[in-house]
Write a protein that holds these residues in place. Structure first.
Motif, PDB file in Angstrom:
ATOM      1  N   PHE A 236      98.517  22.890  45.132  1.00  0.00           N
ATOM      2  CA  PHE A 236      97.883  23.361  43.927  1.00  0.00           C
ATOM      3  C   PHE A 236      99.104  23.897  43.013  1.00  0.00           C
ATOM      4  O   PHE A 236     100.277  23.908  43.341  1.00  0.00           O
ATOM      5  CB  PHE A 236      96.984  24.764  44.284  1.00  0.00           C
ATOM      6  CG  PHE A 236      97.688  25.749  45.186  1.00  0.00           C
ATOM      7  CD1 PHE A 236      98.406  27.000  44.432  1.00  0.00           C
ATOM      8  CD2 PHE A 236      97.641  25.818  46.544  1.00  0.00           C
ATOM      9  CE1 PHE A 236      98.846  27.747  45.060  1.00  0.00           C
ATOM     10  CE2 PHE A 236      98.294  26.822  47.065  1.00  0.00           C
ATOM     11  CZ  PHE A 236      99.055  27.836  46.554  1.00  0.00           C
ATOM     12  N   ASP A 237      98.541  24.307  41.887  1.00  0.00           N
ATOM     13  CA  ASP A 237      99.641  24.689  40.818  1.00  0.00           C
ATOM     14  C   ASP A 237     100.109  26.413  41.075  1.00  0.00           C
ATOM     15  O   ASP A 237      99.065  27.302  40.955  1.00  0.00           O
ATOM     16  CB  ASP A 237      99.367  24.567  39.279  1.00  0.00           C
ATOM     17  CG  ASP A 237     100.364  25.176  38.296  1.00  0.00           C
ATOM     18  OD1 ASP A 237     101.044  24.080  38.041  1.00  0.00           O
ATOM     19  OD2 ASP A 237     100.223  26.178  38.026  1.00  0.00           O
ATOM     20  N   ARG A 238     101.048  26.554  41.606  1.00  0.00           N
ATOM     21  CA  ARG A 238     101.570  27.976  41.943  1.00  0.00           C
ATOM     22  C   ARG A 238     101.361  29.087  40.943  1.00  0.00           C
ATOM     23  O   ARG A 238     100.571  30.149  41.079  1.00  0.00           O
ATOM     24  CB  ARG A 238     102.800  28.003  42.280  1.00  0.00           C
ATOM     25  CG  ARG A 238     103.401  29.384  42.889  1.00  0.00           C
ATOM     26  CD  ARG A 238     104.834  29.295  43.085  1.00  0.00           C
ATOM     27  NE  ARG A 238     105.435  28.580  44.073  1.00  0.00           N
ATOM     28  CZ  ARG A 238     105.404  28.928  45.353  1.00  0.00           C
ATOM     29  NH1 ARG A 238     105.267  29.878  45.860  1.00  0.00           N
ATOM     30  NH2 ARG A 238     105.918  27.830  46.199  1.00  0.00           N
ATOM     31  N   PHE A 239     101.907  28.720  39.748  1.00  0.00           N
ATOM     32  CA  PHE A 239     101.704  29.701  38.428  1.00  0.00           C
ATOM     33  C   PHE A 239     100.347  29.968  38.126  1.00  0.00           C
ATOM     34  O   PHE A 239      99.698  31.325  38.321  1.00  0.00           O
ATOM     35  CB  PHE A 239     102.394  29.175  37.164  1.00  0.00           C
ATOM     36  CG  PHE A 239     102.323  30.143  36.192  1.00  0.00           C
ATOM     37  CD1 PHE A 239     103.201  31.235  36.019  1.00  0.00           C
ATOM     38  CD2 PHE A 239     101.459  29.590  35.054  1.00  0.00           C
ATOM     39  CE1 PHE A 239     102.945  32.020  35.020  1.00  0.00           C
ATOM     40  CE2 PHE A 239     101.430  30.468  33.800  1.00  0.00           C
ATOM     41  CZ  PHE A 239     102.213  31.594  34.007  1.00  0.00           C
ATOM     42  N   TYR A 240      99.282  29.047  38.021  1.00  0.00           N
ATOM     43  CA  TYR A 240      97.926  29.171  37.331  1.00  0.00           C
ATOM     44  C   TYR A 240      97.134  29.816  38.643  1.00  0.00           C
ATOM     45  O   TYR A 240      96.101  30.660  38.279  1.00  0.00           O
ATOM     46  CB  TYR A 240      97.601  27.799  36.773  1.00  0.00           C
ATOM     47  CG  TYR A 240      98.215  27.878  35.260  1.00  0.00           C
ATOM     48  CD1 TYR A 240      97.740  28.554  34.326  1.00  0.00           C
ATOM     49  CD2 TYR A 240      99.018  26.473  35.234  1.00  0.00           C
ATOM     50  CE1 TYR A 240      98.357  28.318  33.157  1.00  0.00           C
ATOM     51  CE2 TYR A 240      99.701  26.534  34.185  1.00  0.00           C
ATOM     52  CZ  TYR A 240      99.354  27.123  33.143  1.00  0.00           C
ATOM     53  OH  TYR A 240     100.009  27.098  31.830  1.00  0.00           O
ATOM     54  N   MET A 241      97.411  29.140  39.682  1.00  0.00           N
ATOM     55  CA  MET A 241      96.454  29.791  40.927  1.00  0.00           C
ATOM     56  C   MET A 241      96.693  31.217  41.209  1.00  0.00           C
ATOM     57  O   MET A 241      96.029  32.189  41.742  1.00  0.00           O
ATOM     58  CB  MET A 241      96.609  29.066  42.195  1.00  0.00           C
ATOM     59  CG  MET A 241      95.698  29.003  43.174  1.00  0.00           C
ATOM     60  SD  MET A 241      94.123  28.733  42.817  1.00  0.00           S
ATOM     61  CE  MET A 241      93.966  27.149  42.789  1.00  0.00           C
ATOM     62  N   SER A 242      98.017  31.423  41.060  1.00  0.00           N
ATOM     63  CA  SER A 242      98.425  32.932  41.257  1.00  0.00           C
ATOM     64  C   SER A 242      97.687  33.803  40.217  1.00  0.00           C
ATOM     65  O   SER A 242      97.038  35.033  40.462  1.00  0.00           O
ATOM     66  CB  SER A 242     100.132  33.103  40.975  1.00  0.00           C
ATOM     67  OG  SER A 242     100.338  34.574  41.120  1.00  0.00           O
ATOM     68  N   ARG A 243      97.630  33.494  38.970  1.00  0.00           N
ATOM     69  CA  ARG A 243      96.929  34.012  37.839  1.00  0.00           C
ATOM     70  C   ARG A 243      95.483  34.219  38.347  1.00  0.00           C
ATOM     71  O   ARG A 243      94.806  35.248  38.266  1.00  0.00           O
ATOM     72  CB  ARG A 243      96.950  33.362  36.675  1.00  0.00           C
ATOM     73  CG  ARG A 243      96.229  34.066  35.505  1.00  0.00           C
ATOM     74  CD  ARG A 243      96.575  35.482  35.502  1.00  0.00           C
ATOM     75  NE  ARG A 243      95.670  36.372  34.510  1.00  0.00           N
ATOM     76  CZ  ARG A 243      95.970  36.212  33.174  1.00  0.00           C
ATOM     77  NH1 ARG A 243      96.917  35.665  32.399  1.00  0.00           N
ATOM     78  NH2 ARG A 243      94.934  37.116  32.397  1.00  0.00           N
ATOM     79  N   ALA A 244      94.801  33.314  38.971  1.00  0.00           N
ATOM     80  CA  ALA A 244      93.373  33.247  39.428  1.00  0.00           C
ATOM     81  C   ALA A 244      93.078  34.194  40.350  1.00  0.00           C
ATOM     82  O   ALA A 244      92.222  35.023  40.334  1.00  0.00           O
ATOM     83  CB  ALA A 244      92.770  31.982  39.733  1.00  0.00           C
ATOM     84  N   VAL A 315      89.622  32.498  35.404  1.00  0.00           N
ATOM     85  CA  VAL A 315      89.525  32.080  36.910  1.00  0.00           C
ATOM     86  C   VAL A 315      88.778  30.803  36.692  1.00  0.00           C
ATOM     87  O   VAL A 315      89.336  29.678  37.443  1.00  0.00           O
ATOM     88  CB  VAL A 315      89.007  33.331  37.747  1.00  0.00           C
ATOM     89  CG1 VAL A 315      88.830  32.345  39.033  1.00  0.00           C
ATOM     90  CG2 VAL A 315      89.757  34.300  37.574  1.00  0.00           C
ATOM     91  N   LYS A 316      87.592  30.729  36.105  1.00  0.00           N
ATOM     92  CA  LYS A 316      86.823  29.477  36.160  1.00  0.00           C
ATOM     93  C   LYS A 316      87.678  28.261  35.409  1.00  0.00           C
ATOM     94  O   LYS A 316      87.617  27.251  35.868  1.00  0.00           O
ATOM     95  CB  LYS A 316      85.689  29.608  35.388  1.00  0.00           C
ATOM     96  CG  LYS A 316      84.693  28.726  35.151  1.00  0.00           C
ATOM     97  CD  LYS A 316      84.063  28.171  36.551  1.00  0.00           C
ATOM     98  CE  LYS A 316      83.015  27.471  36.590  1.00  0.00           C
ATOM     99  NZ  LYS A 316      83.243  26.180  35.882  1.00  0.00           N
ATOM    100  N   GLN A 317      88.671  28.667  34.202  1.00  0.00           N
ATOM    101  CA  GLN A 317      89.176  27.761  33.626  1.00  0.00           C
ATOM    102  C   GLN A 317      90.043  27.044  34.504  1.00  0.00           C
ATOM    103  O   GLN A 317      90.427  25.774  34.600  1.00  0.00           O
ATOM    104  CB  GLN A 317      89.672  28.003  32.317  1.00  0.00           C
ATOM    105  CG  GLN A 317      88.472  28.307  31.165  1.00  0.00           C
ATOM    106  CD  GLN A 317      89.422  28.974  30.010  1.00  0.00           C
ATOM    107  OE1 GLN A 317      90.367  29.690  30.147  1.00  0.00           O
ATOM    108  NE2 GLN A 317      88.962  28.674  28.736  1.00  0.00           N
TER     109      GLN A 317
END
Length: 347
Positions: A236-244, A315-317
């Motif tokens: 997964f993408d670390r940056f955006y999944m961390s935000r989710a 999160v959904k995005q």
């Protein structure tokens, strides 16, 4: 026999001659005054295959004379349907600049024109909405900064406890407004463009433990437990999944009471991560709506559980960018259980 003796020509028909519409199958006549008869026929053995062949040719020509105009009429309509189907798929994916093609001689061009008008209006509406959100959010930054400065000036020039209490309340509301502006800007940015994701192979147990450590230190009164100790390599993408994950943990802290459980597992097609709390949960009627922007059910509308209403939409995005899904159901702790699942991009 009397006709033969009289020298007349006799014509005899059969079922075969009647079938091909021929008046006779055999003809015969007495030769002179002899006892011999000349017979011609049967004719149906030669005529029947020829008549059947001619009838087949006739039916083929007749069928083609009907089929060719129908095909000529349907081909433009079929091409229009392909174009409309492609446009519908692209519009569903958010490509609102897509337009349907006009096909010559197609009777569906009026439908293509209607869809193009609809797509143009949607594109213009979404563009106006995004511009409005961006403009309002940016314009709010300046007065918010001025108010924050004035609050600090007042705080440093007063010793009155009542005034300090009121300043604290103003600052609390101002922080909430500042958070809302930030979330609106981020949601508008996420909604307007899909970033280039960098997929990495990351060990879930170690990564989640590091993510939750900061939240545990900032919220010592809440016990955040990571379930499971098995290694699980995910992509997964670390940056955006961390935000989710951060948004879901923040949501669990806001609406939970004392416990938060976080878990993960490998699935048949990819991976799954869940965050659950011991709060009041999400009503069944609201579970399909909580990921919509600015949606909040009535039980959450109070100052103690304030929020922007955009955290779960972000999160959904993010999970949509990973071609995954987000859902919420009841938790074994008594509260809400949010589940993120996404497939392996290599599949």
């Amino acid at each position: 026999m009397s006709d033969l003796y009289a020298g007349r020509i006799i014509a005899l028909s059969t079922a075969d001659s009647d079938a091909i519409g021929y008046p006779a199958d055999r003809v015969m006549q007495r030769i002179g005054s002899s006892d011999k008869v000349i017979v011609l026929g049967p004719f149906s053995t030669e005529l029947k295959p020829k008549v059947q062949y001619m009838l087949s040719i006739f039916y083929l020509i007749f069928g083609l004379s009907l089929l060719v105009p129908i095909i000529v009429w349907l081909i433009p309509a079929w091409r229009s349907m392909l174009s409309l189907n492609k446009v519908a798929i692209l519009l569903g994916k958010g490509h609102f600049d897509t337009r349907a093609k006009f096909i010559h001689f197609s009777h569906l061009n009026h439908l293509s024109n209607t869809i193009n008008i609809m797509a143009e209006k949607i594109q213009r509406l979404i563009s106006s909405h995004k511009n409005l959100v961006n403009a309002v959010s940016h314009e709010l930054r300046t007065p918010i900064a001025r108010i924050e400065f004035n609050i600090e000036m007042l705080r440093n020039n007063t010793q009155d406890n009542n005034q300090l209490t009121q300043l604290d309340r103003i600052e609390f509301s101002l922080n909430e407004l500042n958070s809302l502006v930030s979330e609106m800007l981020e949601h508008a940015r996420f909604d307007s463009e899909i970033p280039t994701l960098t997929f990495e192979s990351i060990e879930l147990n170690h990564w989640l433990r590091q993510e939750l450590l900061l939240w545990q230190e900032a919220n010592p009164t809440i016990v955040i437990t990571l379930l499971g100790h098995d290694e699980c390599l995910a992509r997964f993408d670390r940056f955006y999944m961390s935000r989710a994950i951060s948004n879901l943990v923040r949501n669990a802290i806001a609406y939970g009471q004392s416990q938060i459980h976080v878990g993960y597992q490998k699935t048949a097609k990819g991976w799954m991560v869940f965050i659950e709390d011991d709060g009041y949960g999400v009503p069944l009627a609201s579970r399909d709506k909580v990921f919509e922007p600015f949606y909040r059910d009535d039980e959450s509308r109070n100052l103690q559980k304030s929020g922007t209403g955009l955290g779960l939409a972000i999160v959904k995005q993010i999970i949509d960018w990973h071609s995954g899904s987000a859902s919420v159901n009841a938790s074994a702790l008594g509260g809400a259980r949010f589940v993120l699942s996404w497939p392996d991009k290599k599949l």
